[in-house]
Design an enzyme around this catalytic site. Structure first.
Site, PDB file in Angstrom:
ATOM      1  N   SER A 159       0.832  -1.203   0.000  1.00 21.22           N
ATOM      2  CA  SER A 159       0.000   0.000   0.000  1.00 21.22           C
ATOM      3  C   SER A 159       0.869   1.256   0.000  1.00 21.22           C
ATOM      4  CB  SER A 159      -0.949  -0.050   1.201  1.00 21.22           C
ATOM      5  OG  SER A 159      -1.952   0.923   1.114  1.00 21.22           O
ATOM      6  N   ASP A 256     -10.070  -4.009  -4.448  1.00 21.12           N
ATOM      7  CA  ASP A 256      -9.231  -2.944  -3.885  1.00 21.12           C
ATOM      8  C   ASP A 256      -9.370  -1.691  -4.746  1.00 21.12           C
ATOM      9  OD1 ASP A 256      -7.237  -1.311  -2.868  1.00 21.12           O
ATOM     10  OD2 ASP A 256      -5.629  -2.783  -3.105  1.00 21.12           O
ATOM     11  N   HIS A 286      -8.070  -5.071  -0.143  1.00 24.85           N
ATOM     12  CA  HIS A 286      -6.864  -4.350   0.245  1.00 24.85           C
ATOM     13  C   HIS A 286      -6.411  -4.817   1.625  1.00 24.85           C
ATOM     14  CE1 HIS A 286      -4.103  -0.927  -0.161  1.00 24.85           C
ATOM     15  NE2 HIS A 286      -4.218  -0.804   1.151  1.00 24.85           N
TER      16      HIS A 286
END
Length: 316
Positions: A159, A256, A286
């Site tokens: 991320s 995501d 995610h």
């Protein structure tokens, strides 16, 4: 696409929770909530050869790092992954990503140096970038001290950490050193202004929702103007030259919001002649790689990523 049953169960538990959401509390409280969440969902009792916590000089003072040596480490200097944790540049720590770092170290038979970079809003952009770049340069300059091979240095993260990995890979390429052998980009944020369909299709109900993304965004870069958001230090997809970067492995999840920009970055790297592999997990959400204790695909993704990294180290 159909949600992975284990991911669906996690989302259902979150929906039933009476607790406030991360973006509804101060950053310090959000960090505590995330720490607890990670303890509940990560892999437990992952063996490791050695763990060392230490500090190195950073642009803002002492910079904490954690060095992992794999189980049954081979003799001689080891390849090394410099790892940057996720958390929207606001939350996350060495502890929240301890299990993934252990697993990657063991599976790739490499050192992992996890970096506790400065977080927003106390330290806004580009503080995190500066810390992560400093950590990579420190590893390259102190390889003998930690038993690392200076010709086999990788960067990686999930991320926000994937964003920082892509950015550092570009910055070291532009600076001419250190030469990186690999970049592991786990559902990376690559373009602040990206308009992919996944941002809209997955805006609500899939862990990283639109309100949380906006909150992270405001904490980290809310002080910038719109034109500044194209800065490749925040939006690496917008760098004018993506050639001659280290080989990359990009992981994306179907549910995501960041899926499309992760795939777009992989495509852009390929178009620039960079060796790239991608791993798409259509039913996942995610953050699933940090939930390997409750989502089996998270461990699968990390083991596959470690195999790609091990291959890259062998070629370096």
């Amino acid at each position: 696409m159909t949600l992975d049953p284990q991911a669906k169960a996690i989302l259902e538990q979150i929906a039933k929770s009476p607790l406030p959401k991360l973006h509804q509390v101060p950053a310090g409280v959000a960090r505590q909530m995330f720490e607890i969440s990670c303890k509940l969902t990560d892999l437990k009792d992952v063996p490791i050869g050695k763990v060392e916590d230490r500090t190195i000089p950073g642009p803002g003072g002492d910079l904490p790092i954690r060095i992992y040596t794999p189980v049954a480490a081979p003799a001689g200097p080891l390849p090394v992954l410099v790892f940057f944790h996720g958390g929207g540049f606001v939350i996350g720590s060495l502890d929240t990503h301890d299990a993934p770092c252990r697993l990657l170290a063991n599976e790739a038979r490499c050192l992992v140096v996890s970096v506790d970079y400065r977080l927003a809003p106390e330290h806004r952009f580009p503080a995190a970038v500066d810390d992560c770049l400093a950590a990579v340069n420190w590893v390259a300059g102190h390889f003998a001290e930690i038993g690392a091979d200076p010709m086999r240095i990788a960067v990686g993260g999930d991320s926000a950490g994937g964003n920082l990995s892509a950015v550092v890979a570009q910055m070291t390429r532009d600076a001419g050193s250190p030469k990186l052998a690999f970049q592991l980009l786990i559902y990376p944020a690559t373009d602040a202004l990206h308009e992919g369909l996944s941002r809209k299709a997955n805006a609500e109900g899939y862990m990283l929702d639109q309100d949380l993304m906006q909150w992270f965004f405001n904490q980290y870069v809310g002080h910038l103007g719109l034109e500044d958001l194209t800065d490749p230090r925040f939006s690496p997809l917008r760098h004018k030259d993506l050639s001659k970067l280290a080989p990359a492995h990009v992981i994306v999840a179907g549910f995501d919001p960041l899926r499309d920009e992760g795939l777009a970055y992989a495509d852009a790297l390929r178009a620039a002649g960079v060796p790239v592999t991608t791993a798409e997990y259509p039913g996942l959400i995610h953050g699933f790689c940090s939930m390997s204790g409750v989502i089996e695909a998270g461990r699968t993704a990390l083991v596959e990523a470690a195999a790609r990294m091990k291959e890259a180290f062998a070629k370096a």
